[in-house]
Design an enzyme around this catalytic site. Structure first.
Site, PDB file in Angstrom:
ATOM      1  CD  GLU A  26      -6.385   8.408  -3.544  1.00 45.01           C
ATOM      2  OE1 GLU A  26      -6.187   7.600  -2.628  1.00 45.01           O
ATOM      3  OE2 GLU A  26      -5.690   8.465  -4.580  1.00 45.01           O
ATOM      4  CE  LYS A 158       4.548   9.429  -6.643  1.00 45.96           C
ATOM      5  NZ  LYS A 158       3.350   9.205  -5.847  1.00 45.96           N
TER       6      LYS A 158
END
Ligand code: PSU
Ligand code: MN
Length: 307
Positions: A26, A158
């Site tokens: 990405e 995260k």
């Protein structure tokens, strides 16, 4: 009906045609929305270098001049590094219709274009997920994993996200979540979130078979890889930094697609920059694991083609 503008680089087109291993990457992570300069350029170099050393063709995904691109031509990297418009899956059509000069793709847009290109494996740092709090912000990454038959290799998500809810969402959406030689769902900078990963895998061949034997034709899989031990951050310090970064985002009133880049930048400040080398190390490591998986996928597909 006209077709959306879509192009593979010469190198990626040749590898896909020949059934050689390819890994999609990405571009949001390589833009300054994902990593501060010059570390973004270093991340791109390290990820593509790791793949090439393993004999795998890297395919950086981005939108350039309104064209959905899979694989860059020489000299185009700089444009991606300085890209500032985030493109999730739903933005792809708009970016093409309005001919955005540069759009950097998130996980959701990248798995969509990887599928279109015939690429089965995608490596990134971390995926988006269900955000904490009552705002109801759920990353489009999760839905995209359920709708494209691609293996996404990441270091979990995260810990500023709501990780239990993120895992629940993936369960409901029917996405297999795998732990690479590890029993816990990793939390990006730390090897374990304290939550068990639904299924542990120990070989690339197993992962390739999970994709080959998928129960739904269009659902992918999430392969989570813990950050290498020597690069792990201190969990207690990290919790304090995350809380501070989230509080700052709240005070600043950021919302929508701006939240993730904002929190990432604050986190860098809160950790005195320690988050950046950890991020580079895990992205490169994910590339190395993705390379193994892509080679295993190519092997299975060759065997299936063998009369
Ligand atoms: N997590 C990171 N670094 C990133 C991202 C997530 O540690 O750069 C990026 C990825 O491109 C991911 C996107 O797909 O953020 C998710 O954004 P949102 O939360 O707006 O869906
Ligand atoms: Mn969001």
């Amino acid at each position: 009906m006209s077709h959306p503008p879509f192009a593979l680089s010469e190198e990626v087109a040749a590898a896909v045609r020949d059934g050689d291993p390819v890994v999609a990457l990405e571009s949001t992570i390589f833009s300054t929305l994902g990593l501060p300069a010059p570390h973004n350029a270093e991340a791109l170099r390290r990820c593509t270098g790791t793949l090439r050393r393993a004999g795998v063709t890297p395919a950086v995904v981005a939108v350039l001049d309104g064209v959905w691109r899979v694989g860059l031509e020489p000299g185009e990297e700089e444009r991606v590094l300085t890209g500032e418009r985030k493109v999730a899956e739903r933005d792809l059509a708009v970016a093409a219709a309005q001919r955005w000069p540069v759009g950097v793709t998130t996980v959701s847009a990248t798995v969509a274009l990887a599928e279109r290109a015939g690429i089965a494996v995608f490596a990134t740092g971390g995926i988006g997920g269900v955000h904490r709090g009552a705002a109801g912000d759920v990353s489009a990454d999760l839905d995209a994993l359920a709708h494209h038959p691609v293996i996404t290799v990441c270091a979990g998500a995260k810990a500023f996200l709501d990780l239990p809810r993120t895992l629940e969402y993936l369960e409901t959406a029917g996405v297999p979540v795998l732990g690479w030689r590890h029993d816990d769902f990793p939390a990006f900078y730390v090897r374990s979130s304290g939550l068990p990963v639904p299924h542990r895998v120990d070989t690339a061949a197993e992962v390739a078979r999970v994709l080959a034997y998928r129960a739904r034709p269009a659902t992918g899989a999430l392969l989570t890889v813990p950050i290498p031990r020597e690069h792990e951050l201190d969990a207690a310090e990290l919790t304090a930094s995350m809380d501070a970064a989230l509080a700052a985002a709240d005070t600043a009133g950021v919302s929508g697609a701006a939240v993730t880049p904002y929190v990432l930048a604050r986190l860098e400040a809160e950790t005195d920059g320690a988050s950046v080398p950890a991020n580079l190390a895990l992205a490169e490591n994910n590339g190395a694991v993705a390379a193994e998986v892509a080679i295993a996928v190519a092997t299975i597909r060759r065997q299936a083609d063998d009369p």
